[in-house]
Design a protein around this motif. Structure first.
Motif, short mmCIF file in Angstrom:
data_model
loop_
_atom_site.label_atom_id
_atom_site.label_comp_id
_atom_site.label_asym_id
_atom_site.label_seq_id
_atom_site.Cartn_x
_atom_site.Cartn_y
_atom_site.Cartn_z
N LEU A 127 -2.65 18.86 17.37
CA LEU A 127 -2.29 20.24 17.66
C LEU A 127 -3.52 21.13 17.59
N ALA A 128 -3.64 22.06 18.54
CA ALA A 128 -4.83 22.93 18.59
C ALA A 128 -4.42 24.39 18.53
N PRO A 129 -4.54 25.02 17.37
CA PRO A 129 -4.19 26.44 17.25
C PRO A 129 -5.27 27.31 17.90
N TRP A 130 -4.87 28.51 18.29
CA TRP A 130 -5.87 29.44 18.85
C TRP A 130 -5.85 30.79 18.17
N ASN A 131 -4.97 30.97 17.19
CA ASN A 131 -5.01 32.23 16.43
C ASN A 131 -4.45 31.97 15.03
N VAL A 132 -4.50 32.99 14.21
CA VAL A 132 -4.10 32.81 12.82
C VAL A 132 -2.60 32.53 12.72
N GLN A 133 -1.84 33.14 13.64
CA GLN A 133 -0.40 32.89 13.63
C GLN A 133 -0.12 31.38 13.79
N GLU A 134 -0.79 30.75 14.73
CA GLU A 134 -0.58 29.32 14.91
C GLU A 134 -1.16 28.51 13.76
N MET A 135 -2.26 29.00 13.19
CA MET A 135 -2.81 28.33 12.01
C MET A 135 -1.73 28.26 10.91
N TYR A 136 -0.96 29.34 10.80
CA TYR A 136 0.10 29.36 9.80
C TYR A 136 1.27 28.46 10.19
N GLU A 137 1.62 28.47 11.46
CA GLU A 137 2.84 27.77 11.88
C GLU A 137 2.65 26.26 12.08
N MET A 138 1.44 25.86 12.42
CA MET A 138 1.28 24.47 12.85
C MET A 138 1.42 23.42 11.75
N PRO A 139 1.03 23.70 10.50
CA PRO A 139 1.25 22.65 9.49
C PRO A 139 2.72 22.22 9.41
N GLY A 140 3.63 23.19 9.43
CA GLY A 140 5.05 22.83 9.38
C GLY A 140 5.46 22.01 10.59
N LEU A 141 5.00 22.46 11.77
CA LEU A 141 5.31 21.72 12.99
C LEU A 141 4.71 20.31 12.93
N ALA A 142 3.49 20.24 12.43
CA ALA A 142 2.81 18.94 12.36
C ALA A 142 3.57 17.98 11.45
N PHE A 143 4.00 18.47 10.29
CA PHE A 143 4.78 17.59 9.39
C PHE A 143 6.08 17.15 10.06
N GLU A 144 6.71 18.09 10.77
CA GLU A 144 7.98 17.78 11.41
C GLU A 144 7.81 16.68 12.47
N LEU A 145 6.78 16.84 13.31
CA LEU A 145 6.54 15.85 14.36
C LEU A 145 6.09 14.52 13.75
N ALA A 146 5.25 14.60 12.74
CA ALA A 146 4.77 13.37 12.10
C ALA A 146 5.94 12.59 11.52
N ASP A 147 6.85 13.30 10.85
CA ASP A 147 8.02 12.63 10.30
C ASP A 147 8.88 12.03 11.41
N ARG A 148 9.03 12.78 12.51
CA ARG A 148 9.90 12.31 13.58
C ARG A 148 9.39 11.02 14.20
N TYR A 149 8.07 10.93 14.38
CA TYR A 149 7.51 9.77 15.07
C TYR A 149 6.80 8.80 14.12
#
Lengths: 339, 339, 339, 339
Positions: A127-149
């Motif tokens: 995942l490649a964030p481009w602003n601070v908002q995504e920096m905040y949101e992506m760890p949760g998304l990353a854990f979710e996708l990692a768990d799923r796959y």
């Protein structure tokens, strides 16, 4: 990113200091123990990734964070985690390389993240964030996708994002992340007749072939998670493809180009793996020409060329060593390509 | 390969045991000290590559050898060596991955070797032997090229080649390798006013940009060293692209195909980096279709597709996990592609 | 010491930098390769001592050098070497402790050197130089004794000796050291039916008991190597016992005391293990009182008290932390003890 | 011991597996996380002790556990912890040495524990249990003493105690251990103007001298914590001194001796440091002769001799390598000494 990791249900952080990502462990070293979670500064990056391996095997949401040289030290462990089909999160706040290089921003680790810096046929979700908002949101998304796959996820940021201050919406009470059940975890028998074993060793070649085929099927299924962001693409005569901080520069450059009468559009891959090849192919063909902008000598450009497959010209504009091109410079390159 | 390293002027070997390449350190542990050269079993692969770094900086012809997981542990060091512009030799006798995987042969580390398994924009010269004769000859060639371009060289072999016995011509008295002078080496002032410094740290971003541009120029110059082998390519209606042990299988398959009336040809990259893109493009366009055969899920195929750039169809046939396809199976795939 | 190691036939040096002994590896890094011998800067002190272990097992005269904290990291390896009955040389140029402490001189590691800093019942031969001449001569002597008794030897110097410049007689062509044959070394079968095995693992308790009894017999035989230096001892009314740099201070103090009418004598242990207990007992009993002077809180004083065994009073005068007492101060203490 | 550590308020355990103490980490790996406390298997014993160092600096009750070779790897870290004046707990379940030795019981690490296996003038509080009850109780006591004197504490057990099953009183609800306030801990400013710094580096020699004098004063104060156990000592004509499992053998031997008409008594040091010198001197002088029994070649015997200081004869009886003498054998030795 540190707060996002906490909101995303990170149970354990293992890491070793390196600029420009020290704010992540600094914050987590205070915040994790307060929540009864584990923060541990390991002996080295090799130790960090292997602690992530162990904690992930036990069903924990485990992460590490580093910058380019430190991430290189994790390549063996990352391949082990991928081979053992475990979810985890590795953050790379890229700095200029190769070698010690500098602590200035770079995108020179795209190949390492997306093509397999470790050995063997494996992939991380990247995942490649481009602003601070995504920096905040992506760890949760990353854990979710990692768990799923059941695979490692990586957040590929850079030194600019690592040091950037800008407004972001952070919920007062972030929704509690509820990881899925992990019946494969080595967290005790829990009433089963046999214990779980987590391993990346598959001695029999036919079993290892089947294991690899399973991995490849996972990577196929993962294609449905592809994410991208497109701007000004409807009428574009040239489409710029860029990710992360380069995409912010490119967006400004597109606006400048439009002021000068060049209808430039932007496609920003949000997932670098899986790569938004289809979207780029479609937008690229429609526009008739593509320009890839990276803070490297040209790495993602290969995936863009593979997506376009010769259908329209693909040009490249890059800068290396921690020097950021200005929107003006990128705009000039856009104009040059079209005329 | 061990004897070839000695003939090629290897001054120092540093390594750590791993199957299927243990014959290399085993032989060198006996032969190097007899010649007053250094053999050292290090504490780990991380130590090995950093000892190679140090010895290379001092002007020695230094090498290490390992197999997939061990090579992953060298990714940080390799990027440092590339960043410091030092010549050295790293041998990877690939085994099935990811993770511990197995000790059976594989070609799953192509991406790691050719796209930069470590961080930053760098490249190694990558040589791929396909028989014992080349296993013997390539260490010398690798040292020569590494010295010429001041960059790391890698020999990418596999578990079959690591265990293969077949006749090879080995000169009784191999010509003495005479490395070029290395005025940059940290081997003492030797009458100069200042000492040499070898480093991969370039804090100033503009200097690091210039340093990276120098590296890129080197990679451009290096393109002249591209090597490939072509068989039955003049009249081919399909060209198979394969390297290493897969190329031997593919050559047998081409012969079988011709017996069945399909004019199959072979292009075997000998240098994987620089990649023989032009030769493949020309032969591929002339033949009208391309089939890439690898012992992986498909890695070199990306470089072939980038070379062909959509001009003709490029198919892929691969096997994973240490299972070797038979020439019959490859032949069937060739026939299937054409009909 | 570095030149003495070369003259003493040192084949291999493995080490890691630490003040105040960096001159030893600095000189050897240049001089050893010139003679076709091995100098290697290892990854850590743990790696250094284990490389010494390996090289010693192969019959080489191997050494390492460090200062207090670095030597502590070698305790496991040293116990292994002792258990495996291998000769080697470890140099400790002591600095102020505990912990990182400072880089100033100290004698705080006597216990570690002489009582077994590592685990199990083992001993090193411990030599304590007091001038540059002995610094030069002792490596050769240490190798000779280590080979004779197949045990590790240690040179226990300190930060003053590590930095001292004074005249020493160094032969133009030092006699070539000829180590004894080592039929136990793992240097190949050499025509024997079976290979040698070097190990410190003895699983069966009765075998391990016998092995320990053998070691104890060796330590008994070793007692014949005891060395000491005595000055003004014939008519002494008080005998000062001191080693290393403290003995130089003490000798000056004895002379000052005699100027003041106190007949002080000196016994300087040259071997700390085996300890010159008998000489000290005899001289001590004859004098009637003993004063031990150390740059520590009192460590060797225990061995002196064990030697004297209550026969006459044993006083202690020490200084810690890198502060050297002046001869005046020591003299005052001598006078105070007598009056 | 694991349950005792939990009851004693252990916050963090860091360790690496080694026989014969694996039951400790095995139990803690399950029990610590359940209580929200930290259990971590580190990369090595070097990592373990340094994690203990860090956690102790932050005010945690931190411990590690190992057996002889693993404890040797901790000598540098232990000296750092002592130098930094931090409380912690190190458990050594001794096995036969030196080197890898065997996994059978031994008391060969007395010198290492009591005389300073690491560098510099420092001491640990050393406790020696002799039954399962004390194995349970001593971790809490060790933490309490360590906190009181800000120094490392060590429990010196052996392989017999490590494997022994016998009844012990374990309270259903053990009293909650309440560590003292630790205003020196690096746990945040907590309203103070400056942050705490924990370090073992004291560059200035006069400061390091003062620091060492402080340490020595602490060791003096610590003498008040001396603990011993005496049996049949009132009328003894010979006193046996033994600790740990050897003391159990010796107690049986004393009873056997009394059956044969020899009035044997026992003094068992419970604290090995501080050493019960005064008690031993008094009991020894009264009895007229002393016999020291150890599972070593004779280590504690030196402290007994220093305590007795020649007043009465001190004999030694020992066994090495994991072989336990029978009470009969010890009894015979007792009888032999008297007659």
């Amino acid at each position: 990113m540190a707060l996002g990791a906490i909101a995303g249900g990170c149970d354990c952080f293992f890491g070793y200091p390196i600029t420009p990502q020290n704010e992540v462990p600094e914050i987590l070293s205070v915040q994790m123990p307060r929540r009864g979670r584990v923060f541990l500064q390991a002996e080295s990056e090799v130790a960090s990734i292997n602690m992530v391996y162990g904690a992930a095997a036990a069903g924990m949401r485990a992460m590490t964070s580093s910058s380019s040289p430190g991430v290189s030290l994790m390549m063996e462990g990352l391949s082990y985690i991928a081979g053992a089909q475990l979810p985890c999160l590795v953050v790379n706040v890229m700095r200029g390389g190769p070698g010690l290089g500098s602590i200035t921003p770079s995108q020179g680790d795209y190949f390492q993240a997306c093509k397999g810096g470790g050995h063997g046929d494996y992939h991380c979700i990247v995942l490649a964030p481009w602003n601070v908002q995504e920096m905040y949101e992506m760890p949760g998304l990353a854990f979710e996708l990692a768990d799923r796959y059941r695979c490692p996820a990586m957040i590929l940021a850079d030194g600019v994002l690592g040091a950037m201050m800008e407004p972001a919406r952070i919920p007062d009470e972030p929704p509690v992340a509820t990881p899925p059940p992990k019946p494969w975890a080595t967290s005790g028998r829990n009433g089963r007749a046999t214990q779980n074993v987590v391993n990346s060793l598959v001695i029999d070649p036919y079993e290892l072939r089947d294991h690899n085929r399973d991995l490849q099927k996972t990577y196929q299924r993962m294609q449905s998670e592809v994410r991208h962001d497109a701007r000004f693409d409807d009428d574009a005569e040239i489409v710029v493809v860029a990710y992360g901080i380069a995409a912010r520069l490119a967006l400004s450059a597109c606006k400048l180009a439009r002021e000068r009468g060049v209808r430039a559009g932007l496609v920003r891959p949000i997932t670098l793996y899986p790569f938004p090849a289809q979207a780029i192919r479609e937008v690229g063909k429609q526009a008739g020409r593509v320009l890839v902008v990276e803070l490297s000598s040209g790495q993602m450009v290969e995936d863009v060329r593979l997506a376009i497959d010769g259908a329209v010209p693909v040009a490249f504009y890059g800068e290396m060593g921690g020097v950021l091109p200005s929107p003006e410079e990128v705009c000039e390159q856009i104009v040059r390509e079209v005329r």
